[in-house]
Scaffold this active site. Structure first.
Site, PDB file in Angstrom:
ATOM      1  N   THR A   1       0.850  -1.192   0.000  1.00 26.17           N
ATOM      2  CA  THR A   1       0.000   0.000   0.000  1.00 26.17           C
ATOM      3  C   THR A   1       0.884   1.240   0.000  1.00 26.17           C
ATOM      4  OG1 THR A   1      -1.800  -1.088   1.142  1.00 26.17           O
ATOM      5  CG2 THR A   1      -1.525   1.253   1.633  1.00 26.17           C
TER       6      THR A   1
ATOM      7  N   ARG B   1     -14.743  -6.683   0.793  1.00 27.10           N
ATOM      8  CA  ARG B   1     -14.005  -6.433   2.045  1.00 27.10           C
ATOM      9  C   ARG B   1     -13.350  -5.044   1.983  1.00 27.10           C
ATOM     10  NH1 ARG B   1      -8.503  -4.892   3.084  1.00 27.10           N
ATOM     11  NH2 ARG B   1      -7.896  -5.626   5.128  1.00 27.10           N
ATOM     12  N   VAL B   2     -13.479  -4.287   3.054  1.00 24.00           N
ATOM     13  CA  VAL B   2     -12.826  -2.977   3.125  1.00 24.00           C
ATOM     14  C   VAL B   2     -11.900  -2.984   4.345  1.00 24.00           C
ATOM     15  CG1 VAL B   2     -13.169  -0.489   3.392  1.00 24.00           C
ATOM     16  CG2 VAL B   2     -14.794  -1.817   2.029  1.00 24.00           C
ATOM     17  N   GLY B   3     -10.703  -2.480   4.175  1.00 24.96           N
ATOM     18  CA  GLY B   3      -9.733  -2.425   5.276  1.00 24.96           C
ATOM     19  C   GLY B   3      -9.756  -1.081   5.977  1.00 24.96           C
ATOM     20  N   ASP B   4      -8.643  -0.749   6.593  1.00 30.18           N
ATOM     21  CA  ASP B   4      -8.531   0.492   7.367  1.00 30.18           C
ATOM     22  C   ASP B   4      -8.358   1.734   6.501  1.00 30.18           C
ATOM     23  OD1 ASP B   4      -5.928  -0.793   6.732  1.00 30.18           O
ATOM     24  OD2 ASP B   4      -5.160   1.127   7.453  1.00 30.18           O
TER      25      ASP B   4
ATOM     26  N   THR C   1      -0.162   1.487   7.121  1.00 30.55           N
ATOM     27  CA  THR C   1      -0.247   0.360   6.194  1.00 30.55           C
ATOM     28  C   THR C   1      -0.115  -0.931   6.979  1.00 30.55           C
ATOM     29  OG1 THR C   1       0.792  -0.740   4.318  1.00 30.55           O
ATOM     30  CG2 THR C   1       2.242   0.540   5.731  1.00 30.55           C
ATOM     31  N   GLY C   2      -0.660  -2.002   6.432  1.00 32.79           N
ATOM     32  CA  GLY C   2      -0.592  -3.285   7.133  1.00 32.79           C
ATOM     33  C   GLY C   2      -1.961  -3.927   7.169  1.00 32.79           C
TER      34      GLY C   2
ATOM     35  N   GLY D   1      -5.435  -4.355   7.735  1.00 28.19           N
ATOM     36  CA  GLY D   1      -6.514  -3.426   8.066  1.00 28.19           C
ATOM     37  C   GLY D   1      -7.411  -3.891   9.199  1.00 28.19           C
TER      38      GLY D   1
HETATM   39  N1  ASP Z   1      -4.143  -1.610   5.099  1.00 28.87           N
HETATM   40  C1  ASP Z   1      -4.504  -2.188   3.834  1.00 28.87           C
HETATM   41  C2  ASP Z   1      -5.764  -2.978   4.006  1.00 28.87           C
HETATM   42  O1  ASP Z   1      -5.904  -3.667   4.988  1.00 28.87           O
HETATM   43  C3  ASP Z   1      -3.467  -3.072   3.256  1.00 28.87           C
HETATM   44  C4  ASP Z   1      -2.062  -2.543   3.313  1.00 28.87           C
HETATM   45  O2  ASP Z   1      -1.781  -1.563   3.952  1.00 28.87           O
HETATM   46  O3  ASP Z   1      -1.213  -3.146   2.666  1.00 28.87           O
HETATM   47  O4  ASP Z   1      -6.579  -2.954   3.124  1.00 28.87           O
END
Ligand code: ASP
Length: 307
Positions: free
Chosen positions: A175, A203-206, A226-227, A229
């Site tokens: 990301t 699906r939706v992340g953070d 990032t990471g 979510g």
């Molecule tokens: N945070 C993002 C998500 O969970 C993924 C990422 O940061 O790589 O959608």
């Protein structure tokens, strides 16, 4: 950090970018480093020519959305059905303006749409087809679904489908995000992603959630995360980290504390870039690596591991 140094920092402009936290494959480390370095350079060019933090952050993120190595825009990871669904956010520290989108499939540069939502609508967040349609109405460039799908992502997806590659263990997070401080003292944050590989459709992340994927407030600073979510959002990671700056007296320690809080309460792997209102830098991650770059004056410091 003494006050003299802090005062000197107030005269500076600063940009920090990240290109995701995770297991960056060894043979690709250089590509990530070069990508974040270039993104920081184009963002810094905007700032040193007197441009705003908003323009700098947008320019840096657009650069990475167009670079297929990153999980944002072209090169985004594929969901279980083999499609790209992208999320993005921008937050303006001057007035807490925000725009965000979730599950878009056709807009070439999701961060541009997030900014248009912030500046040209009375709303904060749009989803799916309606968001793509909005992009069209505002004259943004749309692409075919296949534009976003690179050979590398297709191959990874096939391996995941056949059970040869575990999407969670591999954690190929890449990301992108940026935070900046401009010469007027405004801070801005933006984050853009294709999400996590082989995610369930819808699906939706953070990333598009305010305070989670990004936050900015001229009084607190700006942050982009990032990471994973699913864990980042439970801790409201970006806002939590900014809240720690005063307590810890330094954005680097604040970022570390926020990541530790997440790890101890809900687990997960993540990374953070933070800037305080004076332009001091905070970078932390508990993933094996995180691609990052920031300016020290006119020089760009970059890499995939904190030196
Ligand atoms: N945070 C993002 C998500 O969970 C993924 C990422 O940061 O790589 O959608």
């Amino acid at each position: 950090m003494n006050s003299l140094l802090s005062r000197r920092y107030t005269e500076k402009v600063r940009i920090i970018v990240h290109g995701g936290a995770g297991n960056i494959p060894k043979n690709n480390t250089g590509l990530y480093s070069v990508g974040v370095k270039k993104a920081a350079e184009v963002g810094l060019d905007v700032l040193v020519s007197g441009g705003s933090a908003l323009d700098a952050v947008e320019t840096a993120v657009v650069y990475m959305e167009n670079d297929p190595i990153f999980d944002a825009g072209k090169g985004s990871v594929l969901n279980k059905d083999g499609f790209v669904e992208m999320d993005a956010i921008i937050v303006d520290g001057a007035d807490l303006g925000m725009g965000s989108i979730a599950g878009v499939r056709r807009v070439r540069n999701p961060v541009k749409l997030a900014r248009i939502i912030m500046e040209k609508t009375d709303n904060n967040m749009f989803i799916g087809n309606s968001a793509d349609n909005l992009a069209k109405q505002f004259g943004l460039r749309l692409e075919s679904l296949s534009y976003f799908v690179t050979d590398r992502r297709r191959e990874e997806w096939e391996d995941m489908k056949e059970g040869k590659l575990d999407p969670m263990r591999r954690s190929m997070y890449s990301t992108v995000g940026a935070v900046a401080l401009d010469s007027k003292g405004n801070v801005v944050a933006a984050t853009s992603t294709g999400g996590i590989p082989f995610k369930m459709p819808g699906r939706v992340g953070d990333t598009p959630l305010i305070g989670c994927g990004a936050y900015a407030d001229n009084e607190l600073g700006a942050a982009s995360a990032t990471g994973l979510g699913e864990t980042i959002m439970k801790i409201v990671l970006s806002k939590t980290a900014l809240g720690y700056i005063k307590l810890e007296g330094d954005p680097m320690r604040a970022a570390v504390r926020a990541i530790k809080l997440m790890e101890s309460k809900v687990g997960g792997r993540a990374g953070l870039i933070i800037i305080d209102p004076k332009g001091n830098v905070g970078i932390a991650y508990n993933a094996p690596k995180m691609a990052f770059a920031f300016n020290e004056g006119n020089k760009i410091v970059y890499g995939t591991e904190i030196p």
